[in-house]
Design a protein around this motif. Structure first.
Motif, short mmCIF file in Angstrom:
data_model
loop_
_atom_site.label_atom_id
_atom_site.label_comp_id
_atom_site.label_asym_id
_atom_site.label_seq_id
_atom_site.Cartn_x
_atom_site.Cartn_y
_atom_site.Cartn_z
N SER A 94 0.80 -1.09 -0.05
CA SER A 94 0.13 0.13 -0.11
C SER A 94 0.77 1.18 0.09
CB SER A 94 -0.97 -0.08 1.23
OG SER A 94 -0.24 -0.23 2.57
N ASN A 96 1.16 3.96 2.01
CA ASN A 96 1.84 4.48 3.38
C ASN A 96 2.31 3.18 4.17
OD1 ASN A 96 2.73 5.84 5.59
ND2 ASN A 96 0.89 6.74 6.02
N ALA A 99 1.66 3.34 7.97
CA ALA A 99 0.19 2.93 8.45
C ALA A 99 -0.02 1.36 8.19
CB ALA A 99 -0.66 3.58 7.74
N ALA A 100 0.83 0.68 7.58
CA ALA A 100 0.56 -0.48 7.15
C ALA A 100 1.09 -1.62 8.35
CB ALA A 100 1.43 -1.08 6.07
N LEU A 101 1.94 -0.96 9.29
CA LEU A 101 2.49 -1.78 10.10
C LEU A 101 2.05 -1.47 11.46
CD1 LEU A 101 4.74 -2.41 7.87
CD2 LEU A 101 6.51 -2.58 9.91
N ASN A 102 1.44 -2.23 12.62
CA ASN A 102 1.20 -2.12 13.79
C ASN A 102 2.43 -1.34 14.62
OD1 ASN A 102 0.49 -1.99 16.48
ND2 ASN A 102 -0.44 -4.26 16.37
N PRO A 103 2.19 -0.10 14.99
CA PRO A 103 3.07 0.62 15.55
C PRO A 103 3.71 0.19 16.75
CG PRO A 103 1.16 1.61 15.90
CD PRO A 103 0.96 0.61 15.06
N VAL A 104 2.93 -0.66 17.37
CA VAL A 104 3.55 -1.18 18.72
C VAL A 104 4.46 -2.56 18.66
CG1 VAL A 104 1.98 0.36 20.23
CG2 VAL A 104 1.58 -2.00 19.66
N LEU A 105 4.41 -3.12 17.58
CA LEU A 105 5.03 -4.37 17.12
C LEU A 105 6.25 -4.34 16.45
CD1 LEU A 105 2.14 -6.62 16.64
CD2 LEU A 105 3.29 -6.09 18.86
N PHE A 110 5.75 -8.36 12.34
CA PHE A 110 5.21 -8.31 11.18
C PHE A 110 5.65 -9.26 10.05
CE2 PHE A 110 5.12 -5.96 6.65
CZ PHE A 110 3.80 -5.70 6.89
N HIS A 151 8.44 3.20 14.12
CA HIS A 151 9.03 4.53 14.18
C HIS A 151 10.21 4.73 14.20
CE1 HIS A 151 9.21 3.42 18.67
NE2 HIS A 151 10.01 4.30 18.69
#
Lengths: 351, 315
Positions: A94, A96, A99-105, A110, A151
């Motif tokens: 996709s 972005n 936004a595609a990855l869970n920010p806390v994992l 992933f 991040h």
């Protein structure tokens, strides 16, 4: 057999103001290993077309027509089969990656998840392949990348991770929705090269959505131009550049500024792009077309396959010579175009 | 991590110091004096009054009194109750178990029922969702005192399932005695937590990474657990923490209603009797509990959300 075949795919989305048609019968086919570009302005339905393939269209959308993946209609699959198709046969990249990855994992989670949880592979095998693929997409410090949180990585790095995850399951079909749009210009070409390289290496077919006709020309075998929820032209990049058959394609080519020459005003396509649900009989592009004839407003053009070219224009035959030629030669003709519609706008206002 | 905890502990100590001053001075700002309570409306000679004032050090300047009291608190001497002449520290110690059990029980109820109901409502939607929304509105609107009376009349008096008062002994006894008080105490907080959880889950469901995971063929139950619920727990943790910290104060009403011999009931009695030493000790305890619970929540938050960098500088 084709990897993917879309047969008269229509999509209606119920809204407060009644149903809104977003796709008005999209038909296209994709041979094994082939890359097909879907090009058009925002709202032309290119992303929506992709989403009908994975069945990730918005909740409540009504889709008709067939989406055949290796001859099997994806639209009629049960939940378990659909999940298997998503896990094994199709991968999506996709716009972005952030936004595609869970920010806390962590990134490793992933990558491994798509193989372990989706496909039932062992954690060790999945981790090994994830590491290999990260190296293949040009990530220098694989260990650090695997242990990072989203991040902590740049957009370009993250999109490489997403590409690695997409090719990890060796899918038959890759769906790429503007994969480089959200990236820095400098990393765009790098990421695009990696994506194209991985696609060729693994022999995957690709449906590549972009608004950038030049980019699509560089990586795709064929290009389908979308306007207001339908395909107006399909051709190879060479054919498209040498002799576009649809006026909209011509204007798209011209609206790309020539970097060799400075022009007083950048050419733009007159008028505003209309959505599929705004089309009322006749040719959808007629209102913005400098070459529109009276009958274009009444008759709805069909997608005509003729001598290796596929075009949806009533005047395709008559205009063939006029539309052909390099953009630079045609500069005078194009700069005249906005003025013509300007007059049209006035007549409309008076009427 | 250690530096973060140490810094937060320092901040907590500063908070306690400031609130100790506020607590101490607030009692003197309130109308009425301790000696007027001690003489209990009897007419006494000015000499007796003076001796009482001297005995409790009431004639010393305000700051001196505060300093003496603070020194005592720091050495574990919370003073002596004006009414019972007992040592406040031991008085408090005898009251703490009941309140501790009550609030722990209520906290478990909040986490189990509030979070569970909210999470299921957010994931399932439909009739269950509507039921939770409705139930949480009711639960939040019912005053704790009214809930206590209602629970007592239905489950104790009419059905006879639970005892009406007392805090029981032994684990089973405590559970039996504290169930209704804990339910009454947990009700409004559980309602808030359920609603916040539901909202967080619904919001997280819409996140792009959730649809990406589903589009990759990750099974729904894995996505629900790993991507939706886990991420939704971030805001929920804070709300649960604040509500649990507030329970200690809310316990006063419930203990009073169910005549439990907890710290809350003690606070109400001592305020009514203007028992300075007890009120100050209890108030300080409440502040300390609130601060500690919040510190625990902050540490927990940093553990579950890697984006929170402890200490501000690089991790």
């Amino acid at each position: 057999m084709n990897v993917l075949e879309l047969d008269d795919v229509r999509l209606d989305l119920p809204s407060k103001h009644g149903d809104r048609t977003l796709l008005r019968g999209v038909s296209l086919s994709l041979a094994p290993g082939e890359a097909l570009g879907l090009v058009g302005e925002s709202g032309s339905g290119k992303s929506m077309t992709l989403r009908t393939v994975l069945r990730t269209e918005p909740a409540g959308a009504r889709v008709t027509g067939r989406v055949l993946l290796d001859g099997r209609d994806v639209r009629t699959l049960g939940a378990a089969d659909l999940r298997r198709v998503r896990a094994d046969a199709i991968a999506m990249i996709s716009q972005n990656p952030r936004a595609a990855l869970n920010p806390v994992l962590r990134v490793a989670r992933f990558l491994v998840e798509g193989l372990c949880d989706a496909r039932g592979e062992s954690r060790e095998a999945a981790t090994r392949r994830a590491r290999d693929l990260l190296a293949q997409v040009g990530i220098a410090d694989v260990d650090r990348c695997m242990a990072s949180y989203p991040h902590q990585l740049s957009g370009g790095m993250l999109q490489r991770v997403v590409i690695a995850a997409a090719v990890a399951s060796a899918p038959r079909l890759l769906l790429a929705d503007e994969p480089t749009t959200a990236l820095d210009v400098t990393t765009q070409s790098e990421v695009m090269a990696i994506l194209d390289g991985q696609r060729r290496e693994h022999g995957m077919a690709m449906l590549f959505v972009t608004h950038d006709l030049e980019l699509a020309s560089a990586v795709c075998d064929r290009i389908a131009v979308l306007y207001a929820g339908e395909i107006v032209e399909i051709a190879t990049p060479a054919q498209l550049h040498a002799a576009p058959r649809h006026p909209y394609t011509r204007l798209l080519l011209d609206s790309r500024p020539n970097i060799a020459a400075r022009v007083p005003a950048l050419p733009v396509i007159p008028g505003r792009p209309i959505a599929a649900y705004e089309v009322e009989g006749g040719c959808a592009f007629a209102a913005r077309c400098p070459w529109a004839a009276p009958r274009c407003e009444r008759e709805e053009p069909a997608l005509v396959h003729d001598a290796g070219r596929t075009t949806r224009c009533l005047r395709a035959g008559e205009l063939a010579d006029e539309l052909a030629g390099a953009p630079a030669d045609d500069a005078a003709g194009v700069s005249g175009a906005p003025a013509e519609t300007g007059r049209d706008g006035e007549t409309e206002a008076r009427a | 991590m250690l530096r973060f905890v140490l810094r937060r502990l320092g901040a907590l100590a500063a908070t306690l110091l400031i609130s100790s001053f506020l607590v101490f001075s607030a009692m003197y700002a309130a109308p009425g004096t301790p000696e007027s309570f001690l003489v209990q409306g009897r007419t006494v000679s000015p000499e007796v009054l003076a001796s009482i004032r001297a005995q409790y050090g009431l004639d010393d300047p305000f700051l001196i009194r505060y300093w003496n009291w603070l020194g005592g608190v720091l050495t574990g001497d919370l003073g002596e109750s004006l009414t019972t002449r007992q040592d406040v520290a031991s008085l408090l110690a005898s009251r703490i178990p009941t309140t501790l059990w009550l609030t722990l029980y209520a906290a478990v109820l909040i986490v189990v029922f509030g979070v569970l109901a909210g999470a299921l409502a957010g994931l399932r939607g439909g009739a269950f969702d509507t039921g939770v929304l409705l139930g949480s509105s009711v639960g939040f609107a019912v005053p704790t005192f009214f809930a206590a009376v209602l629970l007592m009349s239905v489950f104790s008096v009419t059905l006879g399932w639970f005892p009406v008062f007392g805090s029981g002994s032994g684990f089973a006894g405590r559970i039996e005695h504290l169930t209704l008080p804990a339910v009454a105490l947990a009700l409004p907080a559980a309602a808030v937590v359920a609603r916040i959880t539901r909202t967080a889950v619904v919001e997280e469901r819409e996140a792009e990474h959730v649809s990406v995971a589903l589009a990759r063929g990750v099974p729904w139950r894995v996505v629900a657990r790993r991507h939706i619920l886990r991420n939704a727990m971030l805001p929920v943790t804070t709300i649960v923490g604040v509500n649990i910290a507030a329970l200690v104060a809310g316990a006063a009403v419930v203990e009073h209603a169910f005549t439990l011999d907890g710290v809350g009931a003690m606070l109400i009695n001592s305020v009514q009797q203007k028992d300075f030493a007890v009120v100050q000790a209890v108030a300080l305890l409440l502040v300390a509990v609130f601060g500690v619970v919040n510190l625990v929540i902050d540490i927990l938050y940093a553990v579950i959300d890697p984006r929170v960098q402890l200490g501000g500088e690089s991790a």
